[in-house]
Design a protein around this motif. Sequence first.
Motif, PDB file in Angstrom:
ATOM      1  N   ALA A  74     -45.825  22.166 103.952  1.00  0.00           N
ATOM      2  CA  ALA A  74     -45.257  21.077 103.142  1.00  0.00           C
ATOM      3  C   ALA A  74     -44.612  21.921 101.999  1.00  0.00           C
ATOM      4  O   ALA A  74     -44.970  23.011 101.886  1.00  0.00           O
ATOM      5  CB  ALA A  74     -47.309  21.111 101.719  1.00  0.00           C
ATOM      6  N   ASP A  75     -43.243  21.216 101.876  1.00  0.00           N
ATOM      7  CA  ASP A  75     -42.456  21.798 100.803  1.00  0.00           C
ATOM      8  C   ASP A  75     -41.392  23.455 101.334  1.00  0.00           C
ATOM      9  O   ASP A  75     -40.849  23.461 100.773  1.00  0.00           O
ATOM     10  CB  ASP A  75     -43.542  22.069 100.101  1.00  0.00           C
ATOM     11  N   HIS A  76     -41.915  23.991 101.721  1.00  0.00           N
ATOM     12  CA  HIS A  76     -41.757  25.302 101.801  1.00  0.00           C
ATOM     13  C   HIS A  76     -41.783  25.780 103.607  1.00  0.00           C
ATOM     14  O   HIS A  76     -42.702  25.684 103.655  1.00  0.00           O
ATOM     15  CB  HIS A  76     -41.841  26.343 100.896  1.00  0.00           C
ATOM     16  N   GLU A  77     -41.267  27.394 103.588  1.00  0.00           N
ATOM     17  CA  GLU A  77     -41.447  27.390 105.347  1.00  0.00           C
ATOM     18  C   GLU A  77     -42.700  28.817 104.619  1.00  0.00           C
ATOM     19  O   GLU A  77     -42.517  29.659 104.032  1.00  0.00           O
ATOM     20  CB  GLU A  77     -40.154  28.324 105.583  1.00  0.00           C
ATOM     21  N   VAL A  78     -43.471  29.195 106.274  1.00  0.00           N
ATOM     22  CA  VAL A  78     -44.325  30.483 106.484  1.00  0.00           C
ATOM     23  C   VAL A  78     -44.132  30.626 107.600  1.00  0.00           C
ATOM     24  O   VAL A  78     -44.147  30.043 108.207  1.00  0.00           O
ATOM     25  CB  VAL A  78     -45.954  29.320 106.268  1.00  0.00           C
ATOM     26  N   ILE A  79     -43.888  32.421 107.383  1.00  0.00           N
ATOM     27  CA  ILE A  79     -43.444  32.761 108.391  1.00  0.00           C
ATOM     28  C   ILE A  79     -45.140  33.237 109.331  1.00  0.00           C
ATOM     29  O   ILE A  79     -45.648  33.567 108.386  1.00  0.00           O
ATOM     30  CB  ILE A  79     -42.693  33.885 108.234  1.00  0.00           C
ATOM     31  N   ARG A  80     -44.810  33.066 110.633  1.00  0.00           N
ATOM     32  CA  ARG A  80     -46.178  33.112 111.304  1.00  0.00           C
ATOM     33  C   ARG A  80     -46.052  34.747 112.435  1.00  0.00           C
ATOM     34  O   ARG A  80     -44.794  34.196 112.721  1.00  0.00           O
ATOM     35  CB  ARG A  80     -47.178  31.328 111.756  1.00  0.00           C
ATOM     36  N   PHE A  81     -47.338  34.942 112.964  1.00  0.00           N
ATOM     37  CA  PHE A  81     -46.716  35.947 114.004  1.00  0.00           C
ATOM     38  C   PHE A  81     -47.946  35.453 114.970  1.00  0.00           C
ATOM     39  O   PHE A  81     -49.225  35.267 115.359  1.00  0.00           O
ATOM     40  CB  PHE A  81     -47.410  37.226 113.642  1.00  0.00           C
ATOM     41  N   CYS A  82     -47.381  35.572 116.426  1.00  0.00           N
ATOM     42  CA  CYS A  82     -48.253  35.564 117.429  1.00  0.00           C
ATOM     43  C   CYS A  82     -47.714  36.500 118.118  1.00  0.00           C
ATOM     44  O   CYS A  82     -47.060  36.812 118.085  1.00  0.00           O
ATOM     45  CB  CYS A  82     -48.121  34.465 118.182  1.00  0.00           C
ATOM     46  N   ARG A  83     -48.526  36.745 119.399  1.00  0.00           N
ATOM     47  CA  ARG A  83     -49.096  37.906 120.561  1.00  0.00           C
ATOM     48  C   ARG A  83     -48.349  37.689 122.118  1.00  0.00           C
ATOM     49  O   ARG A  83     -48.973  36.249 121.730  1.00  0.00           O
ATOM     50  CB  ARG A  83     -49.771  38.777 120.731  1.00  0.00           C
ATOM     51  N   SER A  84     -46.775  37.946 122.410  1.00  0.00           N
ATOM     52  CA  SER A  84     -46.920  37.669 123.594  1.00  0.00           C
ATOM     53  C   SER A  84     -47.489  37.824 124.400  1.00  0.00           C
ATOM     54  O   SER A  84     -49.070  39.341 124.595  1.00  0.00           O
ATOM     55  CB  SER A  84     -45.375  38.205 123.637  1.00  0.00           C
ATOM     56  N   VAL A  85     -47.687  37.952 125.941  1.00  0.00           N
ATOM     57  CA  VAL A  85     -48.308  38.478 126.724  1.00  0.00           C
ATOM     58  C   VAL A  85     -48.223  40.161 127.205  1.00  0.00           C
ATOM     59  O   VAL A  85     -49.666  40.685 127.372  1.00  0.00           O
ATOM     60  CB  VAL A  85     -48.047  37.386 128.342  1.00  0.00           C
ATOM     61  N   ASP A  86     -47.274  40.702 126.864  1.00  0.00           N
ATOM     62  CA  ASP A  86     -47.549  42.092 127.243  1.00  0.00           C
ATOM     63  C   ASP A  86     -48.053  42.691 125.010  1.00  0.00           C
ATOM     64  O   ASP A  86     -48.146  44.106 124.884  1.00  0.00           O
ATOM     65  CB  ASP A  86     -45.877  42.741 127.380  1.00  0.00           C
ATOM     66  N   GLY A  87     -48.358  41.767 124.965  1.00  0.00           N
ATOM     67  CA  GLY A  87     -48.823  42.161 123.024  1.00  0.00           C
ATOM     68  C   GLY A  87     -47.518  42.137 121.815  1.00  0.00           C
ATOM     69  O   GLY A  87     -47.820  42.594 121.043  1.00  0.00           O
ATOM     70  N   THR A  88     -46.520  42.467 122.578  1.00  0.00           N
ATOM     71  CA  THR A  88     -45.114  42.564 121.369  1.00  0.00           C
ATOM     72  C   THR A  88     -45.751  41.025 120.255  1.00  0.00           C
ATOM     73  O   THR A  88     -45.814  39.984 120.547  1.00  0.00           O
ATOM     74  CB  THR A  88     -44.209  42.083 122.422  1.00  0.00           C
ATOM     75  N   ARG A  89     -45.388  42.006 119.222  1.00  0.00           N
ATOM     76  CA  ARG A  89     -44.890  40.253 118.045  1.00  0.00           C
ATOM     77  C   ARG A  89     -43.920  39.958 118.338  1.00  0.00           C
ATOM     78  O   ARG A  89     -43.329  40.147 118.232  1.00  0.00           O
ATOM     79  CB  ARG A  89     -45.646  41.323 116.384  1.00  0.00           C
ATOM     80  N   ILE A  90     -44.468  38.701 117.518  1.00  0.00           N
ATOM     81  CA  ILE A  90     -43.342  37.828 117.650  1.00  0.00           C
ATOM     82  C   ILE A  90     -43.496  36.750 116.256  1.00  0.00           C
ATOM     83  O   ILE A  90     -44.669  35.787 116.377  1.00  0.00           O
ATOM     84  CB  ILE A  90     -43.262  36.492 118.585  1.00  0.00           C
ATOM     85  N   ALA A  91     -42.519  37.059 115.578  1.00  0.00           N
ATOM     86  CA  ALA A  91     -42.491  35.590 114.683  1.00  0.00           C
ATOM     87  C   ALA A  91     -41.824  34.629 114.752  1.00  0.00           C
ATOM     88  O   ALA A  91     -40.787  34.913 114.969  1.00  0.00           O
ATOM     89  CB  ALA A  91     -41.517  36.981 113.273  1.00  0.00           C
TER      90      ALA A  91
END
Length: 404
Positions: free
Chosen positions: A125-142
Amino acid sequence: MSGAMYHFGEYELDTGRRRLSHDGQQVHIEPEALDLLCHLVEHHDRPVPTAELVGTVGRGRAVSDAAFAAWLRAARLAIGDSGTRQQSIRTVRGRGFQFVARMKAASTSVQASPTVRVTGAVSEADHEVIRFCRSVDGTRIAYAVTGEGPPLVKTANWLTHLDLDRTTPMWAHWFDGLTRGRQLIRYDERGCGLSAWDMGSFALDDLVADLDSVADAVGLDRFPLLGVSQGGAVAVAYAALRPERVSRLVLTSAYARGQLIRAGSDDERDAAEVDLNIARVGWRSQDSSFLRYVASQFLADATPAEWDAFAAYQRQTTSAANGLRFLEEFARIDVSGIAHQVTCPTLIVHCRDDARIPVSQALELAMLIPDSRLVLLESRNHLFTADDPAWPTFLSHLDNFLAE
């Protein structure tokens, strides 16, 4: 998410929002280095052992000594420190590292923004939130989700930074145009922006897995996919290898084969090597004449001042070492052997006089992808600028295609 605001010297660190500022201006710092700095500041009352820092920042992944040293150095440089000038982060022999600068702290909190489920995706809502997940090799993706309506996923490409793209002149109009009446899902490539800069492997399978992890994190089953520039090759590979997930494919300024792969003669191979060498020298030396040459290929109709701004933005998106690796890897990428496996309707948009990727590459994509249509626009720019007459035309074709 709760945290605290710490003031030390001319710096301000918001550990809740993960934001470092100097005299009110945001300091752009590698995510792992920022995590390291936050942990040291939050535990300033004691020396923090190296193993604790590695475990916290690496989140259980194996971290090399070189990677940790690079994070520590980046954290120090971001606040005016160095290995010898340890006014803020001090090495405590045999015990670890301690944040020793005088500071003031004030508690703060950041309320989680509400989320709603729209056509299988999450909307902020209204503004953007940056989140993070992990790829299968553990690399953090924003990644970030913005807007409301039907989803559109944009594959990552080099030269993005989720925290900067909404305001930088090179990408701001893309952000506004792509979120008009829809929900845009975008992410930073591994090694770039707010994703992990210590990217490890950089094979095509890794880039496909990164997109999978973002789609899973957002909750998407099937979605249209947009690939821009070198992100187009990744989009083609994803649509070919994950046909059940991609409903429509849009490619702009894209290609199936990198510059070194598609060179068919000695002259073309020599030209490709010269082009790559100029970019290498520019990244290593940061010489403005070399960097302007690279920028002029992306933004052919821009001014020298705009080319310099483009070069400065490059330096904010990734490290010199990663920049060189991106150039070399994408010069050798080749998805021509699997492009025929793309089964969804595909729109290919390309500028006739693209100074970076010749129009012949768009023609090749159109021949390789069975259910595709090709639109050629009058422009010299590789990336559409805000005042490029081709920009609104591209948006119109995109909107009509996705609405079918």
